[in-house]
Structure formats: C-alpha cells, structure tokens
Design a protein around this motif. Structure first.
Motif, PDB file in Angstrom:
ATOM      1  N   PHE A   7       0.983  -1.162  -0.135  1.00 60.32           N
ATOM      2  CA  PHE A   7      -0.021   0.082  -0.026  1.00 60.32           C
ATOM      3  C   PHE A   7       0.634   1.219  -0.145  1.00 60.32           C
ATOM      4  CE2 PHE A   7      -1.511   3.254   3.010  1.00 60.32           C
ATOM      5  CZ  PHE A   7      -2.501   3.886   2.153  1.00 60.32           C
ATOM      6  N   PHE A   9       4.055   1.583  -0.745  1.00 62.23           N
ATOM      7  CA  PHE A   9       4.759   1.610  -2.276  1.00 62.23           C
ATOM      8  C   PHE A   9       3.683   2.239  -3.389  1.00 62.23           C
ATOM      9  CE2 PHE A   9       8.040  -1.716  -1.558  1.00 62.23           C
ATOM     10  CZ  PHE A   9       8.786  -1.016  -0.783  1.00 62.23           C
ATOM     11  N   LEU A  10       2.529   1.757  -3.450  1.00 57.93           N
ATOM     12  CA  LEU A  10       1.448   2.020  -4.322  1.00 57.93           C
ATOM     13  C   LEU A  10       1.201   3.836  -4.077  1.00 57.93           C
ATOM     14  CD1 LEU A  10      -0.203   1.725  -6.853  1.00 57.93           C
ATOM     15  CD2 LEU A  10      -1.888   0.711  -5.371  1.00 57.93           C
ATOM     16  N   HIS A  11       0.822   4.020  -3.007  1.00 57.91           N
ATOM     17  CA  HIS A  11       0.789   5.517  -2.598  1.00 57.91           C
ATOM     18  C   HIS A  11       1.943   6.362  -3.119  1.00 57.91           C
ATOM     19  CE1 HIS A  11       0.856   9.119   0.025  1.00 57.91           C
ATOM     20  NE2 HIS A  11      -0.438   9.088  -0.379  1.00 57.91           N
ATOM     21  N   GLU A  13       4.095   5.922  -5.353  1.00 62.86           N
ATOM     22  CA  GLU A  13       4.228   5.940  -7.092  1.00 62.86           C
ATOM     23  C   GLU A  13       3.106   6.677  -7.451  1.00 62.86           C
ATOM     24  OE1 GLU A  13       7.027   5.502  -8.233  1.00 62.86           O
ATOM     25  OE2 GLU A  13       7.991   4.412  -6.487  1.00 62.86           O
ATOM     26  N   MET A  14       1.977   6.549  -6.720  1.00 66.28           N
ATOM     27  CA  MET A  14       0.683   7.312  -7.404  1.00 66.28           C
ATOM     28  C   MET A  14       1.003   8.791  -7.074  1.00 66.28           C
ATOM     29  SD  MET A  14      -3.154   7.045  -6.200  1.00 66.28           S
ATOM     30  CE  MET A  14      -3.028   7.443  -4.357  1.00 66.28           C
ATOM     31  N   ALA A  16       4.092   9.978  -7.018  1.00 70.95           N
ATOM     32  CA  ALA A  16       5.049  10.525  -7.823  1.00 70.95           C
ATOM     33  C   ALA A  16       4.562  10.677  -9.347  1.00 70.95           C
ATOM     34  CB  ALA A  16       6.077   9.484  -7.926  1.00 70.95           C
ATOM     35  N   GLU A  17       3.660   9.895  -9.879  1.00 71.07           N
ATOM     36  CA  GLU A  17       3.269   9.810 -11.080  1.00 71.07           C
ATOM     37  C   GLU A  17       2.357  11.187 -11.417  1.00 71.07           C
ATOM     38  OE1 GLU A  17       3.678   7.660 -13.470  1.00 71.07           O
ATOM     39  OE2 GLU A  17       2.656   8.857 -14.698  1.00 71.07           O
ATOM     40  N   VAL A  50      -7.378  15.330  -6.568  1.00 70.97           N
ATOM     41  CA  VAL A  50      -7.514  14.069  -6.917  1.00 70.97           C
ATOM     42  C   VAL A  50      -7.007  13.150  -5.824  1.00 70.97           C
ATOM     43  CG1 VAL A  50      -6.213  12.088  -8.390  1.00 70.97           C
ATOM     44  CG2 VAL A  50      -7.000  14.434  -9.552  1.00 70.97           C
ATOM     45  N   PHE A 136      -4.124  12.318   0.337  1.00 77.30           N
ATOM     46  CA  PHE A 136      -4.870  10.922   0.261  1.00 77.30           C
ATOM     47  C   PHE A 136      -5.490  10.658   1.668  1.00 77.30           C
ATOM     48  CE2 PHE A 136      -4.696   6.479   1.066  1.00 77.30           C
ATOM     49  CZ  PHE A 136      -5.404   5.988   0.069  1.00 77.30           C
TER      50      PHE A 136
ATOM     51  N   LEU B  10      -7.229   0.771  -3.011  1.00 77.23           N
ATOM     52  CA  LEU B  10      -6.370   1.960  -3.776  1.00 77.23           C
ATOM     53  C   LEU B  10      -6.177   1.680  -5.176  1.00 77.23           C
ATOM     54  CD1 LEU B  10      -4.922   4.425  -3.735  1.00 77.23           C
ATOM     55  CD2 LEU B  10      -2.854   3.409  -2.553  1.00 77.23           C
ATOM     56  N   ARG B  57       7.432   0.649 -11.244  1.00 78.90           N
ATOM     57  CA  ARG B  57       8.177   0.991  -9.950  1.00 78.90           C
ATOM     58  C   ARG B  57       7.765   0.435  -8.577  1.00 78.90           C
ATOM     59  NH1 ARG B  57       6.677   5.642 -12.614  1.00 78.90           N
ATOM     60  NH2 ARG B  57       5.537   6.586 -10.832  1.00 78.90           N
ATOM     61  N   VAL B  58       6.304   0.057  -8.407  1.00 77.21           N
ATOM     62  CA  VAL B  58       6.242  -0.583  -7.287  1.00 77.21           C
ATOM     63  C   VAL B  58       6.812  -1.995  -7.321  1.00 77.21           C
ATOM     64  CG1 VAL B  58       4.187  -1.763  -6.075  1.00 77.21           C
ATOM     65  CG2 VAL B  58       3.830   0.575  -7.038  1.00 77.21           C
TER      66      VAL B  58
END
Lengths: 173, 173
Positions: A7, A9-11, A13-14, A16-17, A50, A136, B10, B57-58
């Motif tokens: 979770f 990592f995904l946060h 990278e989200m 960063a993207e 967002v 978030f 997520l 990246r994740v």
C-alpha cells in the motif's frame, strides 16, 4: 513480505506519477483543496484534489467493511478514537500518537512519525512537499467518517517531519 | 481488518480516477501500451501506460526488499516460480494457478480468479474493460523481474472473467 509495504509503495508511486508532469509546485499550497476557485486551480491543487478524492473513496470502502456494531457508535468521540486506534493500526501498523478535542466538534489527531512521510528526506526545505503525501490520508479519514455518518472537513499540517497533525472539523447539518 | 484489502481498494480507485475523465474507452485496446505510435495514443492508452509504469516502479521497489539470497536465483525458471508463489501470495493472498513455458523465454502465468478483476461484474460485455485492471500488474511483474536482473515484456489477456493470463517474454540482451 510485501503486504505491509505494498500500500505504501503504491501510494508513493501514485503521488510521483501525478507530479511527474508537474515538477514545480508553488509554495504555500494547503493540503485542503476545497474552497479554491476553479479558475485559480493550479496543477498542484488539481493533483491534491485527485488524491483527496481517491482517499475519500478508499476510506468509504474501508468504512463499509466494518463490522455492523462499529457502525452504531453513539458518540462522535468514540468514532474518532476508533480511527486513531483500530483504523490507523490496520493501515499503518501503528496507532495515532495523540487525539485532542475542543469538545466543540474539532479534533486534532497527531502522528509523530507518519509512515507516508517517511520516504521524504527530513529537512525544512522539503516541508513544502509534504501536502502531497497527506492529501490522500485527509480524504481517507473524511471517507471513513462519512461512512460512519459524520460529515467533516479534514486538513493536515506538518511542523517537524515526519510528524504531522490532521485536523477534523465536524460539519453539523 | 484493512491491510489485506487496502491495496486492492487503492488500486480500484486509482483506476476509477484515471478513467473518470475518459469514460468512453474504445474497444479492442490491448493491455500492452508500448509499441504504439505517440501520435496515435488515445486517453485509454495513456492511462494504461500510466498504470503500467506505476506498477513497474512498485514491482521494482518490492524486488529491492527481497532477501539478498533471492536476488541470486541462477535459473530464469526459478525466478518465475518465485513470482508465481511467493510474490503472488504476498500481494494477493493466493498463488498463481499455473505456470507454463515453451523453454524459449516465453512464460504464461494463469490466475483463474485474479483478485483485481473481482470488482468487475462478470459477463462478456465487460471483457473490454479488463485491460485497465491488468495494466498495473503487468508493470509490477516487469518491475520485479527487472530488479531480479531479467528484462521482459509482459502482457495480459482475459478469456473468462475473473480469470486471466499474463504472458512474460524474456528479452535476451
């Protein structure tokens, strides 16, 4: 191995993207995207909005999975305590460090070492980057509270990384 | 309570947010965004590309947390078996259902009930929606393989929801 960090990592990278195409955020941007005039919305504000709205829907979804008896909290304060203990533990493997209230619908939730801020290097020069790692979670708190029947406005602030405070102001209907 | 589902929530909301402003994806879009000419990129393809790159990246970040001895796999097949068993279990609380190879650098990983497809209603009419729930994981596999020293192209296909196949083609350098 992966579940606890996936979770986070995904946060990361989200975030960063979202900022990959908007590398120069202006200073002094609040983590609370609402109340801005649409015409004044910068890319930074759009991105925060967002993140807040994704967080809101995740918070709602988490709230909907709560055992039925938890949905029957009678006291507002009990709901906030639940978020600080059980919800935080489930998401971040730690509890919130403190919860204060003025007993008039405003709550301040303090986390002295907020996991989503840890990837940031410490240092005053990074303080203005903090809002994007908090939006978030502001949404997530607002969404979970919404599912529990409480309308709120949630903002966040950072004094010393990686600590932060979430301010929850209950909206009386 | 939340940890196991937080990642899935997520992911679902990230997909929903990406498509919120692009509600009409064209049919026949592949889950593999690369190889498109830039001029031909639709919003759908852009979104798939974003998801794939976030997943990459994740996957890299997950790969970097592996114990050092796992980074020393000697056989390509061992790496793929590791992804199908340990990585899948850590992320999705289940193992991949089957792994096949032509022994020439192509692997087909089949999951008969892929968790990220479960939120979709079953039915042939939803098949064309499937790529957006697979792009992130294609990237994640490619990123994990990359950290383990294997360059690859990963695509996904769906025959019957919620089952899917990931095809990994190793790129010999």
């Amino acid at each position: 191995m992966a579940d606890a960090v996936l979770f986070e990592f995904l946060h990361t990278e989200m975030v960063a993207e979202l900022w990959a195409h908007d590398p120069d955020p202006g200073p002094g941007v609040s983590a609370e995207p609402r109340g801005e005039e649409p015409g004044a919305a910068t890319g930074q504000n759009m991105n925060l909005s967002v993140l807040e709205s994704v967080g809101f829907r995740v918070g709602q979804a988490l709230g909907e999975r709560l055992p039925r008896e938890m949905l029957a909290f009678r006291e507002e304060l009990d709901v906030l305590k639940f978020l600080c203990k059980d919800l935080w533990l489930a998401i971040f493997q730690k509890q919130m460090d403190s919860l204060r209230t003025n007993h008039q619908g405003t709550y301040v939730l303090q986390d002295n070492s907020f996991p989503l801020l840890l990837p940031m290097a410490a240092g005053l020069q990074y303080l203005e980057e903090a809002p994007k790692f908090l939006a978030f979670t502001c949404g997530l708190l607002r969404g979970a509270l919404c599912t529990l029947g409480i309308e709120s406005v949630v903002t966040a602030s950072v004094a010393a990384l990686p600590g932060c405070k979430f301010q929850v102001v209950i909206q009386n209907s």
